[in-house]
Write a protein that holds these residues in place. Structure first.
Motif, PDB file in Angstrom:
ATOM      1  N   UNK A  17       0.869  -1.171   0.000  1.00 42.06           N
ATOM      2  CA  UNK A  17       0.000   0.000   0.000  1.00 42.06           C
ATOM      3  C   UNK A  17       0.908   1.223   0.000  1.00 42.06           C
ATOM      4  N   UNK A  18       1.255   1.658  -1.213  1.00 41.29           N
ATOM      5  CA  UNK A  18       2.230   2.724  -1.356  1.00 41.29           C
ATOM      6  C   UNK A  18       1.677   4.034  -0.801  1.00 41.29           C
ATOM      7  N   UNK A  19       2.477   4.678   0.045  1.00 47.90           N
ATOM      8  CA  UNK A  19       2.133   5.980   0.618  1.00 47.90           C
ATOM      9  C   UNK A  19       0.835   5.952   1.404  1.00 47.90           C
ATOM     10  N   UNK A  47      23.114  15.796   0.763  1.00 43.31           N
ATOM     11  CA  UNK A  47      24.042  14.833   0.207  1.00 43.31           C
ATOM     12  C   UNK A  47      23.976  13.459   0.851  1.00 43.31           C
ATOM     13  N   UNK A  48      23.067  13.246   1.778  1.00 45.10           N
ATOM     14  CA  UNK A  48      22.930  11.949   2.435  1.00 45.10           C
ATOM     15  C   UNK A  48      22.549  10.900   1.393  1.00 45.10           C
ATOM     16  N   UNK A  49      23.410   9.898   1.144  1.00 44.84           N
ATOM     17  CA  UNK A  49      23.103   8.898   0.109  1.00 44.84           C
ATOM     18  C   UNK A  49      21.876   8.057   0.440  1.00 44.84           C
ATOM     19  N   UNK A  50      21.650   7.805   1.727  1.00 48.56           N
ATOM     20  CA  UNK A  50      20.478   7.011   2.113  1.00 48.56           C
ATOM     21  C   UNK A  50      19.192   7.773   1.809  1.00 48.56           C
ATOM     22  N   UNK A  51      19.201   9.067   2.063  1.00 48.95           N
ATOM     23  CA  UNK A  51      18.019   9.880   1.794  1.00 48.95           C
ATOM     24  C   UNK A  51      17.752   9.956   0.295  1.00 48.95           C
ATOM     25  N   UNK A  52      18.829  10.050  -0.481  1.00 45.35           N
ATOM     26  CA  UNK A  52      18.673  10.083  -1.938  1.00 45.35           C
ATOM     27  C   UNK A  52      18.069   8.766  -2.443  1.00 45.35           C
ATOM     28  N   UNK A  53      18.540   7.646  -1.898  1.00 40.90           N
ATOM     29  CA  UNK A  53      17.992   6.353  -2.294  1.00 40.90           C
ATOM     30  C   UNK A  53      16.533   6.211  -1.862  1.00 40.90           C
ATOM     31  N   UNK A  54      16.207   6.745  -0.683  1.00 33.93           N
ATOM     32  CA  UNK A  54      14.821   6.695  -0.222  1.00 33.93           C
ATOM     33  C   UNK A  54      13.901   7.416  -1.194  1.00 33.93           C
ATOM     34  N   UNK A  55      14.348   8.570  -1.677  1.00 36.35           N
ATOM     35  CA  UNK A  55      13.524   9.324  -2.613  1.00 36.35           C
ATOM     36  C   UNK A  55      13.353   8.549  -3.929  1.00 36.35           C
ATOM     37  N   UNK A  56      14.429   7.899  -4.403  1.00 41.59           N
ATOM     38  CA  UNK A  56      14.322   7.089  -5.619  1.00 41.59           C
ATOM     39  C   UNK A  56      13.383   5.905  -5.401  1.00 41.59           C
ATOM     40  N   UNK A  57      13.509   5.269  -4.232  1.00 36.89           N
ATOM     41  CA  UNK A  57      12.649   4.134  -3.918  1.00 36.89           C
ATOM     42  C   UNK A  57      11.184   4.559  -3.882  1.00 36.89           C
ATOM     43  N   UNK A  58      10.920   5.694  -3.261  1.00 38.75           N
ATOM     44  CA  UNK A  58       9.548   6.192  -3.172  1.00 38.75           C
ATOM     45  C   UNK A  58       8.976   6.461  -4.558  1.00 38.75           C
ATOM     46  N   UNK A  59       9.780   7.063  -5.425  1.00 42.56           N
ATOM     47  CA  UNK A  59       9.327   7.344  -6.792  1.00 42.56           C
ATOM     48  C   UNK A  59       9.064   6.046  -7.549  1.00 42.56           C
ATOM     49  N   UNK A  60       9.923   5.043  -7.338  1.00 43.80           N
ATOM     50  CA  UNK A  60       9.737   3.757  -8.007  1.00 43.80           C
ATOM     51  C   UNK A  60       8.465   3.069  -7.521  1.00 43.80           C
ATOM     52  N   UNK A  61       8.167   3.189  -6.231  1.00 46.35           N
ATOM     53  CA  UNK A  61       6.940   2.603  -5.690  1.00 46.35           C
ATOM     54  C   UNK A  61       5.705   3.287  -6.270  1.00 46.35           C
ATOM     55  N   UNK A  62       5.752   4.604  -6.370  1.00 45.57           N
ATOM     56  CA  UNK A  62       4.624   5.338  -6.951  1.00 45.57           C
ATOM     57  C   UNK A  62       4.383   4.896  -8.392  1.00 45.57           C
ATOM     58  N   UNK A  63       5.475   4.786  -9.150  1.00 43.25           N
ATOM     59  CA  UNK A  63       5.353   4.387 -10.549  1.00 43.25           C
ATOM     60  C   UNK A  63       4.812   2.963 -10.655  1.00 43.25           C
ATOM     61  N   UNK A  64       5.290   2.081  -9.785  1.00 42.75           N
ATOM     62  CA  UNK A  64       4.815   0.703  -9.804  1.00 42.75           C
ATOM     63  C   UNK A  64       3.321   0.635  -9.549  1.00 42.75           C
TER      64      UNK A  64
END
Length: 216
Positions: A17-19, A47-64
């Motif tokens: 259940x995304x978001x 510049x936090x790499x984990x935060x950047x990955x979280x944002x990418x993951x969230x976008x990928x979940x939305x798209x999915x």
């Protein structure tokens, strides 16, 4: 028959259940605010790499999820116009059985010679129905939508794995990790049982801390 397995959605999508939920929405708003603040002195550098990955993951979940809904709409039309590939056979006892895979057909009719004619006829009918489904799926965009959904879901999974092995350098990055684990885990398990209430509590604490830093 290729990609036609007649499964309405991918497990990773149907169970996620995304978001969803107040905490997820609050976390998203807070972490996005943290990422855009750009103030390294307050402990939430963009510049936090984990935060950047979280944002990418969230976008990928939305798209999915968007692609899942699209392929579900297309599948509904496909079912209404063609119907799921199947064949109905009448057994020796006079019972009609509807079968949805060739494997099940072989299990039901067996390999005996006495059922050979019925088995060949049923297999031919099933293959013809499957061919109609495949052709309509390709023409109507269902095949492409399903493939895109799978690719997006795979990317979300890959990003989740990367996030789990990437050190966070800020509170916001830690909160992002908790948020991803919470949303992924709750979608697969009973969210009222351990450890999800405890993780929700820890995430709420982190979100509050990030919010306090944003307003310092």
């Amino acid at each position: 028959m290729g990609d036609s397995d007649n499964t309405t959605t991918l497990p990773s999508v149907t169970r996620r259940q995304v978001l969803a939920g107040t905490i997820a929405a609050t976390t998203t708003w807070t972490l996005e605010g943290s990422a855009s603040a750009g103030d390294a002195g307050r402990g939430y550098a963009p510049g936090d790499p984990a935060l950047a990955l979280w944002r990418e993951w969230q976008a990928a979940c939305k798209l999915t999820e968007q692609l899942c809904r699209k392929q579900q709409r297309l599948e509904t039309r496909l079912v209404e116009s063609v119907g799921f590939p199947c064949v109905t056979v009448r057994l020796s006892a006079g019972e009609d059985v509807t079968i949805h895979t060739l494997e099940a057909l072989k299990d039901v009719l067996g390999k005996g010679r006495e059922m050979a004619a019925l088995r060949d006829e049923a297999e031919a009918a099933f293959v013809a129905h499957q061919a109609r489904w495949d052709a309509a799926a390709e023409e109507g965009g269902y095949t492409a939508a399903r493939r895109a959904e799978r690719e997006a879901g795979k990317r979300a999974q890959d990003l989740m794995e990367a996030l789990s092995t990437t050190p966070a350098t800020t509170l916001a990055g830690v909160a992002g990790k908790f948020d991803a684990v919470l949303r992924e885990g709750e979608a697969w398990a009973e969210s009222s049982e351990f450890p999800w209430p405890q993780i929700r509590s820890a995430l709420s604490d982190l979100v509050r801390m990030v919010q306090e830093k944003l307003h310092e």
